[in-house]
Scaffold this motif. Sequence first.
Motif, PDB file in Angstrom:
ATOM      1  N   ASP A 148       1.794   6.844 -29.590  1.00 41.72           N
ATOM      2  CA  ASP A 148       1.906   8.296 -29.645  1.00 41.72           C
ATOM      3  C   ASP A 148       2.107   8.843 -28.246  1.00 41.72           C
ATOM      4  OD1 ASP A 148       1.415   8.270 -32.382  1.00 41.72           O
ATOM      5  OD2 ASP A 148      -0.748   8.379 -32.078  1.00 41.72           O
ATOM      6  N   HIS A 149       2.778  10.006 -28.179  1.00 40.79           N
ATOM      7  CA  HIS A 149       2.900  10.750 -26.925  1.00 40.79           C
ATOM      8  C   HIS A 149       3.626   9.920 -25.862  1.00 40.79           C
ATOM      9  CE1 HIS A 149       1.695  13.388 -23.656  1.00 40.79           C
ATOM     10  NE2 HIS A 149       1.132  14.208 -24.521  1.00 40.79           N
ATOM     11  N   VAL A 150       4.758   9.305 -26.254  1.00 41.76           N
ATOM     12  CA  VAL A 150       5.569   8.508 -25.329  1.00 41.76           C
ATOM     13  C   VAL A 150       6.847   9.276 -25.022  1.00 41.76           C
ATOM     14  CG1 VAL A 150       6.871   6.355 -25.041  1.00 41.76           C
ATOM     15  CG2 VAL A 150       4.645   6.325 -26.155  1.00 41.76           C
ATOM     16  N   TRP A 151       7.174   9.396 -23.758  1.00 45.95           N
ATOM     17  CA  TRP A 151       8.380  10.096 -23.323  1.00 45.95           C
ATOM     18  C   TRP A 151       9.407   9.042 -22.925  1.00 45.95           C
ATOM     19  CZ3 TRP A 151       8.551  13.630 -18.395  1.00 45.95           C
ATOM     20  CH2 TRP A 151       9.789  14.247 -18.316  1.00 45.95           C
ATOM     21  N   VAL A 152      10.558   9.030 -23.607  1.00 53.65           N
ATOM     22  CA  VAL A 152      11.617   8.055 -23.348  1.00 53.65           C
ATOM     23  C   VAL A 152      12.801   8.790 -22.738  1.00 53.65           C
ATOM     24  CG1 VAL A 152      13.150   6.342 -24.376  1.00 53.65           C
ATOM     25  CG2 VAL A 152      10.833   6.612 -25.249  1.00 53.65           C
ATOM     26  N   GLY A 153      13.222   8.376 -21.548  1.00 56.26           N
ATOM     27  CA  GLY A 153      14.327   9.017 -20.852  1.00 56.26           C
ATOM     28  C   GLY A 153      15.679   8.695 -21.470  1.00 56.26           C
ATOM     29  N   LYS A 154      16.699   9.330 -20.930  1.00 54.30           N
ATOM     30  CA  LYS A 154      18.071   9.171 -21.409  1.00 54.30           C
ATOM     31  C   LYS A 154      18.590   7.758 -21.137  1.00 54.30           C
ATOM     32  CE  LYS A 154      22.614  11.200 -20.871  1.00 54.30           C
ATOM     33  NZ  LYS A 154      23.422  12.211 -20.195  1.00 54.30           N
ATOM     34  N   ASP A 155      19.406   7.244 -22.051  1.00 57.73           N
ATOM     35  CA  ASP A 155      20.076   5.943 -21.931  1.00 57.73           C
ATOM     36  C   ASP A 155      19.120   4.757 -21.813  1.00 57.73           C
ATOM     37  OD1 ASP A 155      22.578   7.160 -22.064  1.00 57.73           O
ATOM     38  OD2 ASP A 155      22.676   7.420 -19.893  1.00 57.73           O
ATOM     39  N   VAL A 156      17.927   4.868 -22.379  1.00 55.17           N
ATOM     40  CA  VAL A 156      16.971   3.758 -22.375  1.00 55.17           C
ATOM     41  C   VAL A 156      17.315   2.808 -23.512  1.00 55.17           C
ATOM     42  CG1 VAL A 156      14.544   3.159 -22.757  1.00 55.17           C
ATOM     43  CG2 VAL A 156      15.124   5.101 -21.317  1.00 55.17           C
ATOM     44  N   PRO A 211      -1.984   1.521 -21.660  1.00 56.00           N
ATOM     45  CA  PRO A 211      -1.584   2.910 -21.922  1.00 56.00           C
ATOM     46  C   PRO A 211      -1.408   3.694 -20.620  1.00 56.00           C
ATOM     47  CG  PRO A 211      -3.917   2.640 -22.349  1.00 56.00           C
ATOM     48  CD  PRO A 211      -3.374   1.279 -22.027  1.00 56.00           C
ATOM     49  N   ASN A 212      -0.706   4.821 -20.707  1.00 52.35           N
ATOM     50  CA  ASN A 212      -0.522   5.753 -19.594  1.00 52.35           C
ATOM     51  C   ASN A 212       0.116   5.110 -18.365  1.00 52.35           C
ATOM     52  OD1 ASN A 212      -1.772   7.823 -21.105  1.00 52.35           O
ATOM     53  ND2 ASN A 212      -3.760   7.027 -20.523  1.00 52.35           N
ATOM     54  N   VAL A 213       1.273   4.492 -18.569  1.00 52.33           N
ATOM     55  CA  VAL A 213       1.999   3.886 -17.456  1.00 52.33           C
ATOM     56  C   VAL A 213       3.414   4.450 -17.374  1.00 52.33           C
ATOM     57  CG1 VAL A 213       0.706   1.719 -17.450  1.00 52.33           C
ATOM     58  CG2 VAL A 213       2.743   1.914 -18.856  1.00 52.33           C
ATOM     59  N   LEU A 214       3.995   4.357 -16.192  1.00 54.95           N
ATOM     60  CA  LEU A 214       5.385   4.705 -15.980  1.00 54.95           C
ATOM     61  C   LEU A 214       6.167   3.403 -15.921  1.00 54.95           C
ATOM     62  CD1 LEU A 214       7.720   6.612 -15.190  1.00 54.95           C
ATOM     63  CD2 LEU A 214       6.997   6.332 -12.828  1.00 54.95           C
ATOM     64  N   GLY A 267       0.963   7.524 -24.354  1.00 52.07           N
ATOM     65  CA  GLY A 267       0.873   8.259 -23.099  1.00 52.07           C
ATOM     66  C   GLY A 267       1.786   7.756 -22.003  1.00 52.07           C
ATOM     67  N   SER A 268       2.735   6.901 -22.331  1.00 47.89           N
ATOM     68  CA  SER A 268       3.604   6.296 -21.320  1.00 47.89           C
ATOM     69  C   SER A 268       4.925   7.047 -21.170  1.00 47.89           C
ATOM     70  CB  SER A 268       3.885   4.836 -21.670  1.00 47.89           C
ATOM     71  OG  SER A 268       2.685   4.105 -21.691  1.00 47.89           O
ATOM     72  N   ILE A 269       5.593   6.801 -20.047  1.00 50.17           N
ATOM     73  CA  ILE A 269       6.912   7.347 -19.776  1.00 50.17           C
ATOM     74  C   ILE A 269       7.846   6.180 -19.472  1.00 50.17           C
ATOM     75  CG2 ILE A 269       8.286   8.763 -18.206  1.00 50.17           C
ATOM     76  CD1 ILE A 269       5.763  10.387 -17.638  1.00 50.17           C
ATOM     77  N   VAL A 270       9.041   6.207 -20.074  1.00 50.66           N
ATOM     78  CA  VAL A 270      10.054   5.190 -19.797  1.00 50.66           C
ATOM     79  C   VAL A 270      11.189   5.885 -19.052  1.00 50.66           C
ATOM     80  CG1 VAL A 270      11.542   3.400 -20.745  1.00 50.66           C
ATOM     81  CG2 VAL A 270       9.428   3.997 -21.922  1.00 50.66           C
ATOM     82  N   GLY A 271      11.465   5.436 -17.832  1.00 47.99           N
ATOM     83  CA  GLY A 271      12.447   6.069 -16.961  1.00 47.99           C
ATOM     84  C   GLY A 271      13.879   5.928 -17.446  1.00 47.99           C
ATOM     85  N   ASN A 285      -2.093   4.934 -14.853  1.00 47.61           N
ATOM     86  CA  ASN A 285      -2.988   6.092 -15.000  1.00 47.61           C
ATOM     87  C   ASN A 285      -2.264   7.418 -14.835  1.00 47.61           C
ATOM     88  OD1 ASN A 285      -5.254   4.432 -15.423  1.00 47.61           O
ATOM     89  ND2 ASN A 285      -5.440   4.123 -13.230  1.00 47.61           N
ATOM     90  N   ILE A 286      -1.112   7.549 -15.460  1.00 51.22           N
ATOM     91  CA  ILE A 286      -0.382   8.814 -15.421  1.00 51.22           C
ATOM     92  C   ILE A 286      -0.772   9.660 -16.624  1.00 51.22           C
ATOM     93  CG2 ILE A 286       1.595   7.854 -14.183  1.00 51.22           C
ATOM     94  CD1 ILE A 286       3.037   7.966 -16.945  1.00 51.22           C
ATOM     95  N   HIS A 287      -0.626  10.954 -16.491  1.00 52.41           N
ATOM     96  CA  HIS A 287      -0.891  11.879 -17.594  1.00 52.41           C
ATOM     97  C   HIS A 287       0.168  12.954 -17.541  1.00 52.41           C
ATOM     98  CE1 HIS A 287      -4.714   9.973 -18.368  1.00 52.41           C
ATOM     99  NE2 HIS A 287      -4.923   9.988 -17.072  1.00 52.41           N
ATOM    100  N   TRP A 288       0.838  13.201 -18.640  1.00 51.40           N
ATOM    101  CA  TRP A 288       1.863  14.234 -18.686  1.00 51.40           C
ATOM    102  C   TRP A 288       1.607  15.147 -19.870  1.00 51.40           C
ATOM    103  CZ3 TRP A 288       5.437  14.501 -22.739  1.00 51.40           C
ATOM    104  CH2 TRP A 288       5.503  13.395 -23.579  1.00 51.40           C
TER     105      TRP A 288
END
Length: 70
Positions: free
Chosen positions: A3-11, A38-41, A22-26, A53-56
Amino acid sequence: MGDHVWVGKDVKIGKNTRICSGSIVGWGSLVTKAFDTPNVLLAGVPAKVRKENIHWDPHCNNLFRKGYRF
């Protein structure tokens, strides 16, 4: 994918991969393995943990709309 995962463009996300909550994929990353923390870039080709330990907050995305001044 958690849940709450942000996936960037062209991933690209391959089979048998896992991205925790809680993760972000660049932008333009290639995810080829499971990431159980959890909570990684994640970023790169192949994706690696770049920061922990990122939080967005999804409610703060108005800051990046056209015309916003800091």
